[in-house]
Design a protein around this motif. Sequence first.
Motif, mmCIF file in Angstrom:
data_model
loop_
_atom_site.group_PDB
_atom_site.id
_atom_site.type_symbol
_atom_site.label_atom_id
_atom_site.label_comp_id
_atom_site.label_asym_id
_atom_site.label_seq_id
_atom_site.Cartn_x
_atom_site.Cartn_y
_atom_site.Cartn_z
ATOM 1 N N PHE A 146 0.984 -1.160 -0.084
ATOM 2 C CA PHE A 146 0.326 0.030 -0.421
ATOM 3 C C PHE A 146 0.978 1.494 -0.275
ATOM 4 C CE2 PHE A 146 -2.738 -2.753 1.384
ATOM 5 C CZ PHE A 146 -3.994 -2.834 0.899
ATOM 6 N N ILE A 147 0.548 2.146 -1.035
ATOM 7 C CA ILE A 147 1.170 3.309 -1.183
ATOM 8 C C ILE A 147 0.523 4.762 -0.904
ATOM 9 C CG2 ILE A 147 3.016 4.480 -2.476
ATOM 10 C CD1 ILE A 147 4.216 2.322 -3.948
ATOM 11 N N ASP A 148 0.653 5.850 -0.264
ATOM 12 C CA ASP A 148 -0.230 6.757 -0.028
ATOM 13 C C ASP A 148 0.706 8.439 -0.686
ATOM 14 O OD1 ASP A 148 -2.388 5.296 0.356
ATOM 15 O OD2 ASP A 148 -1.432 5.795 2.490
ATOM 16 N N HIS A 149 -0.160 9.210 -0.966
ATOM 17 C CA HIS A 149 0.833 10.161 -1.247
ATOM 18 C C HIS A 149 0.048 11.296 -1.188
ATOM 19 C CE1 HIS A 149 3.121 13.529 -3.438
ATOM 20 N NE2 HIS A 149 2.359 13.019 -4.459
ATOM 21 N N THR A 150 0.288 12.751 -0.402
ATOM 22 C CA THR A 150 -0.043 13.532 -0.241
ATOM 23 C C THR A 150 0.758 14.826 -0.240
ATOM 24 O OG1 THR A 150 0.049 13.974 2.075
ATOM 25 C CG2 THR A 150 -1.947 12.339 1.883
ATOM 26 N N HIS A 151 -0.076 16.308 -0.612
ATOM 27 C CA HIS A 151 0.658 17.491 -0.358
ATOM 28 C C HIS A 151 -0.212 17.905 0.893
ATOM 29 C CE1 HIS A 151 -0.396 16.483 -4.894
ATOM 30 N NE2 HIS A 151 0.541 16.373 -5.291
ATOM 31 N N SER A 152 0.246 17.492 1.888
ATOM 32 C CA SER A 152 -0.096 17.394 3.348
ATOM 33 C C SER A 152 0.715 18.767 3.592
ATOM 34 C CB SER A 152 0.399 16.852 4.275
ATOM 35 O OG SER A 152 0.638 18.345 5.459
ATOM 36 N N LEU A 153 0.315 20.300 4.080
ATOM 37 C CA LEU A 153 0.475 21.741 3.877
ATOM 38 C C LEU A 153 1.802 21.892 5.080
ATOM 39 C CD1 LEU A 153 -3.375 23.175 5.010
ATOM 40 C CD2 LEU A 153 -1.756 23.542 2.556
ATOM 41 N N ALA A 154 1.888 20.884 5.726
ATOM 42 C CA ALA A 154 2.429 21.034 6.975
ATOM 43 C C ALA A 154 3.434 20.549 6.218
ATOM 44 C CB ALA A 154 2.141 20.024 7.985
ATOM 45 N N ILE A 155 3.691 19.408 5.265
ATOM 46 C CA ILE A 155 4.677 19.144 3.905
ATOM 47 C C ILE A 155 5.400 19.750 3.660
ATOM 48 C CG2 ILE A 155 5.684 17.320 3.079
ATOM 49 C CD1 ILE A 155 5.656 16.470 6.154
ATOM 50 N N LEU A 156 4.383 20.828 2.778
ATOM 51 C CA LEU A 156 4.987 21.499 1.998
ATOM 52 C C LEU A 156 5.696 22.597 2.323
ATOM 53 C CD1 LEU A 156 1.535 21.767 -0.981
ATOM 54 C CD2 LEU A 156 3.903 20.427 -0.853
ATOM 55 N N ALA A 157 5.048 22.629 3.898
ATOM 56 C CA ALA A 157 5.847 23.971 4.291
ATOM 57 C C ALA A 157 6.969 23.633 4.839
ATOM 58 C CB ALA A 157 4.967 24.302 5.763
ATOM 59 N N LEU A 158 7.561 22.784 4.889
ATOM 60 C CA LEU A 158 8.769 22.215 5.659
ATOM 61 C C LEU A 158 9.690 21.578 3.816
ATOM 62 C CD1 LEU A 158 8.271 19.937 7.856
ATOM 63 C CD2 LEU A 158 9.244 22.201 8.246
ATOM 64 N N ALA A 159 8.494 21.005 3.741
ATOM 65 C CA ALA A 159 9.868 20.474 1.447
ATOM 66 C C ALA A 159 10.401 21.530 1.026
ATOM 67 C CB ALA A 159 8.972 19.573 1.150
ATOM 68 N N ASN A 160 9.244 23.223 0.937
ATOM 69 C CA ASN A 160 9.903 24.186 0.246
ATOM 70 C C ASN A 160 11.177 25.571 0.818
ATOM 71 O OD1 ASN A 160 7.886 23.013 -1.360
ATOM 72 N ND2 ASN A 160 5.995 24.742 -0.939
ATOM 73 N N GLN A 161 11.154 24.824 2.043
ATOM 74 C CA GLN A 161 12.135 25.909 2.429
ATOM 75 C C GLN A 161 13.327 25.800 1.700
ATOM 76 O OE1 GLN A 161 11.584 27.891 5.329
ATOM 77 N NE2 GLN A 161 9.564 27.334 5.588
ATOM 78 N N PRO A 162 14.613 26.642 1.781
ATOM 79 C CA PRO A 162 15.391 26.331 1.253
ATOM 80 C C PRO A 162 16.133 25.439 1.226
ATOM 81 C CG PRO A 162 15.317 28.739 1.963
ATOM 82 C CD PRO A 162 14.206 27.920 2.864
ATOM 83 N N ASP A 163 16.644 25.032 2.476
ATOM 84 C CA ASP A 163 17.352 24.521 3.174
ATOM 85 C C ASP A 163 16.800 22.294 3.115
ATOM 86 O OD1 ASP A 163 19.831 22.222 3.379
ATOM 87 O OD2 ASP A 163 19.642 23.442 5.601
ATOM 88 N N ALA A 164 15.428 22.504 2.273
ATOM 89 C CA ALA A 164 14.814 21.512 3.038
ATOM 90 C C ALA A 164 15.367 20.335 3.200
ATOM 91 C CB ALA A 164 14.257 21.452 1.424
ATOM 92 N N ILE A 165 16.311 19.698 2.316
ATOM 93 C CA ILE A 165 17.333 18.695 2.691
ATOM 94 C C ILE A 165 17.214 17.809 3.583
ATOM 95 C CG2 ILE A 165 18.233 16.352 1.467
ATOM 96 C CD1 ILE A 165 17.853 17.349 -1.380
ATOM 97 N N ASN A 166 18.396 19.104 4.006
ATOM 98 C CA ASN A 166 19.130 18.906 5.586
ATOM 99 C C ASN A 166 17.772 18.606 6.266
ATOM 100 O OD1 ASN A 166 21.359 18.491 4.615
ATOM 101 N ND2 ASN A 166 21.878 20.025 4.779
ATOM 102 N N LEU A 167 16.961 20.070 6.086
ATOM 103 C CA LEU A 167 15.881 19.773 7.666
ATOM 104 C C LEU A 167 14.684 18.315 7.797
ATOM 105 C CD1 LEU A 167 14.433 22.325 9.170
ATOM 106 C CD2 LEU A 167 12.795 22.915 7.072
ATOM 107 N N CYS A 168 14.280 18.610 6.683
ATOM 108 C CA CYS A 168 13.776 17.272 6.461
ATOM 109 C C CYS A 168 14.330 15.313 7.028
ATOM 110 C CB CYS A 168 12.685 16.493 5.439
ATOM 111 S SG CYS A 168 12.472 18.091 4.216
ATOM 112 N N LYS A 169 15.824 15.684 6.954
ATOM 113 C CA LYS A 169 16.962 14.614 7.013
ATOM 114 C C LYS A 169 16.643 15.008 8.985
ATOM 115 C CE LYS A 169 19.542 13.651 3.615
ATOM 116 N NZ LYS A 169 20.748 13.217 2.634
ATOM 117 N N LYS A 170 16.500 16.292 9.124
ATOM 118 C CA LYS A 170 16.725 16.592 10.779
ATOM 119 C C LYS A 170 15.682 15.977 11.309
ATOM 120 C CE LYS A 170 17.628 19.814 14.480
ATOM 121 N NZ LYS A 170 18.242 20.838 14.185
#
Length: 242
Positions: A138-162
């Motif tokens: 099973f796989i689910d994919h959403t465009h959650s507002l909270a996730i986008l707020a993080l994933a659109n940051q300039p340093d998103a990769i390192n931020l999300c890893k943390k």
Amino acid sequence: MTVHNNWSDDNAEKIVDYYLAKGISKDLALRTYSAQLLGSDPELVLHGGGNTSVKSSCNDIVGNNINVLHVKGSGWDLGTIEPEGHPAVKLEPLLELRNLESLTDEDMVSSQRQNLLNPNSPNPSVETLLHAFIPKKFIDHTHSLAILALANQPDAINLCKKIFGTKVAIVPYVMPGFELAKVAAKEYEKAQNNCKLKGEEIEGMVLINHGLFSFGDTAKSSYENMIKLVNLAEKNLKRKIN
């Protein structure tokens, strides 16, 4: 805003019984149930957005039992989706496409349509190959507002890893289509291997500037991973604001 876990074992069982009586498999019934849960939450899915899938099996026109991917079809809203909104696509031909170096969008769409069990079904999602290349049921994919707020940051990769740690794969931005499917599968495999070394199980995948995927061997576990990860994102957003 906290996203609530609306899963109900009783409701899931009723949905399964209802669709079994109509000749719909348990896998597809549960896929329908959890997709509707996701699609009915505006914090997770804007109107018409998101996509979901389940890997299963069914008989083809001559009675052969084959592996298929039931994946959201174009034009369906997750909040009101019915079983026919997840058309069955032959899985093995989709997996073979990963061996290609490149694939145009036109050829990708054509290949997906050629492998539909029902040629009258809507076009499978543009992210069908991504769903196919990730080996979870099973796989689910959403465009959650909270996730986008993080994933659109300039340093998103390192931020999300943390924030998400090793149980979530992080995929750099790539336009949806064949290339994204290959890059996402590669990042998934790297994260999954790291999880195995730690005795953990991968829970999801963040696509930078795009959204969140969650996985599970059951509809319930994939749905609950989605809720868990979105709330983790929300929690960390509040920390940054404070």
